[in-house]
Design an enzyme around this catalytic site. Sequence first.
Site, PDB file in Angstrom:
ATOM      1  N   GLY A 202       2.255   2.250  -3.024  1.00  0.00           N
ATOM      2  CA  GLY A 202       2.176   2.770  -4.377  1.00  0.00           C
ATOM      3  C   GLY A 202       2.991   1.939  -5.356  1.00  0.00           C
ATOM      4  O   GLY A 202       3.407   2.433  -6.405  1.00  0.00           O
TER       5      GLY A 202
ATOM      6  N   LYS B  33      -7.660   1.338  -6.738  1.00  0.00           N
ATOM      7  CA  LYS B  33      -6.650   2.282  -6.253  1.00  0.00           C
ATOM      8  C   LYS B  33      -7.306   3.623  -5.937  1.00  0.00           C
ATOM      9  O   LYS B  33      -8.258   4.036  -6.580  1.00  0.00           O
ATOM     10  CB  LYS B  33      -5.554   2.469  -7.302  1.00  0.00           C
ATOM     11  CG  LYS B  33      -4.920   1.170  -7.775  1.00  0.00           C
ATOM     12  CD  LYS B  33      -4.306   0.392  -6.639  1.00  0.00           C
ATOM     13  CE  LYS B  33      -3.699  -0.926  -7.141  1.00  0.00           C
ATOM     14  NZ  LYS B  33      -3.130  -1.727  -6.033  1.00  0.00           N
TER      15      LYS B  33
ATOM     16  N   ARG C 283       2.125  -0.568  -7.362  1.00  0.00           N
ATOM     17  CA  ARG C 283       1.487  -0.755  -8.663  1.00  0.00           C
ATOM     18  C   ARG C 283       1.608   0.496  -9.509  1.00  0.00           C
ATOM     19  O   ARG C 283       1.900   0.431 -10.708  1.00  0.00           O
ATOM     20  CB  ARG C 283       0.016  -1.159  -8.487  1.00  0.00           C
ATOM     21  CG  ARG C 283      -0.812  -1.223  -9.758  1.00  0.00           C
ATOM     22  CD  ARG C 283      -0.173  -2.058 -10.850  1.00  0.00           C
ATOM     23  NE  ARG C 283       0.022  -3.451 -10.474  1.00  0.00           N
ATOM     24  CZ  ARG C 283       0.569  -4.364 -11.265  1.00  0.00           C
ATOM     25  NH1 ARG C 283       1.022  -4.014 -12.469  1.00  0.00           N
ATOM     26  NH2 ARG C 283       0.728  -5.624 -10.854  1.00  0.00           N
TER      27      ARG C 283
ATOM     28  N   ALA D 168     -11.215   5.877  -0.830  1.00  0.00           N
ATOM     29  CA  ALA D 168     -11.275   6.748   0.350  1.00  0.00           C
ATOM     30  C   ALA D 168     -11.031   5.938   1.617  1.00  0.00           C
ATOM     31  O   ALA D 168     -11.531   4.822   1.760  1.00  0.00           O
ATOM     32  CB  ALA D 168     -12.639   7.428   0.411  1.00  0.00           C
TER      33      ALA D 168
ATOM     34  N   TYR E 235      -3.314  10.995 -10.664  1.00  0.00           N
ATOM     35  CA  TYR E 235      -2.696  11.071 -11.985  1.00  0.00           C
ATOM     36  C   TYR E 235      -2.876   9.772 -12.755  1.00  0.00           C
ATOM     37  O   TYR E 235      -2.798   8.672 -12.211  1.00  0.00           O
ATOM     38  CB  TYR E 235      -1.200  11.379 -11.859  1.00  0.00           C
ATOM     39  CG  TYR E 235      -0.912  12.850 -11.714  1.00  0.00           C
ATOM     40  CD1 TYR E 235      -0.669  13.651 -12.828  1.00  0.00           C
ATOM     41  CD2 TYR E 235      -0.893  13.447 -10.454  1.00  0.00           C
ATOM     42  CE1 TYR E 235      -0.407  15.007 -12.701  1.00  0.00           C
ATOM     43  CE2 TYR E 235      -0.639  14.807 -10.304  1.00  0.00           C
ATOM     44  CZ  TYR E 235      -0.397  15.575 -11.441  1.00  0.00           C
ATOM     45  OH  TYR E 235      -0.143  16.919 -11.300  1.00  0.00           O
TER      46      TYR E 235
ATOM     47  N   LYS F   5       0.813  -1.221   0.000  1.00  0.00           N
ATOM     48  CA  LYS F   5       0.000   0.000   0.000  1.00  0.00           C
ATOM     49  C   LYS F   5       0.845   1.270   0.000  1.00  0.00           C
ATOM     50  O   LYS F   5       0.420   2.322   0.461  1.00  0.00           O
ATOM     51  CB  LYS F   5      -0.971   0.022   1.190  1.00  0.00           C
ATOM     52  CG  LYS F   5      -1.891  -1.183   1.265  1.00  0.00           C
ATOM     53  CD  LYS F   5      -2.557  -1.509  -0.053  1.00  0.00           C
ATOM     54  CE  LYS F   5      -3.460  -0.411  -0.574  1.00  0.00           C
ATOM     55  NZ  LYS F   5      -4.034  -0.719  -1.913  1.00  0.00           N
TER      56      LYS F   5
END
Length: 315
Positions: A74, A278, A76, A281, A263, A72
């Site tokens: 980032g 991804k 990927r 919240a 992005y 978790k």
Amino acid sequence: MATFLLGAVLLIVQPQMVPSRPAINSKAESSSQSVQREILKKTSQKNDFKENIHSNGSCRQLPQTIIIGVRKGGTRALLEMLSLHPDIAAAESEVHFFDWEDHYRNGLQWYINQMPFSYPHQITMEKTPAYFTSPKVPERVYNMNQSMRLLLILRDPSERVLSDYTQVFYNHMQKHKPYPSIEQFLIKDGELNVDYKAINRSLYYIHMQNWLKYFPLDRIHIVDGDKLIKDPFPEIEKVERFLKLSPQINASNFYFNKTKGFYCLRDSGRERCLHESKGRAHPQVDTRLLEKLHEYFHEPNKKFFELVGRTFDWH
């Protein structure tokens, strides 16, 4: 048979003693890769090599770079962004070779079979976020390739805990299974539950110490996951330099998707975003509980900053 072959490989490449920070230079890197090729030729079946060589000149090979974590953080997003570079060939799925015993027992040839076909000029890469926090992985990677270049992407430890919970929560919801609230995991007997696995995964300095026993700091590039979310291009530029890649990825390859809130990528006119899983919240957490979480990570974060000689904008 695979177990026997893996044992033979590791026996050959394992050093007599494991220094805390092995000295590595370009000659050693070239030599290590040559040794790998020779070992694999001797320990692999001919049929395996036929399957791993394509008529167009590409072949499957051991990765020269691994994204080792963190979960978790980032990983990927980082992999997808690096895949914009023509000299990167990345495995699509998390391989879990070094941390899952069933996979590790299959041996190096099995590991190669999980890699994409790549050309000699390309860097083969895989990512498995669980590697960073698995105690046995650093030594196993070192025994395979002492000159491996490692990518580690980190986020604010508190935010990473919330993302960790969020992923497991949604996985249960998709299967229509109930799942406790985050407060039930974070609080135990009125105090912060430091035994919660998600909290342990955010104690970066503990896991980093294990990796630094085998790899010097200049072999581990730390990507700032929080900055990658806000402005990805500068972070990707740093990774290109670390991997000694020609600068091919541009700011124009990224655009902010207002609907998704993060992005996305633009490549040769095609636009693509990360999976809908991804950017979910996070759950609403009581302010006092968040403050407890921030306070708990204050000292561990300080130790991590001292360990890597760098600071991050974390709570």
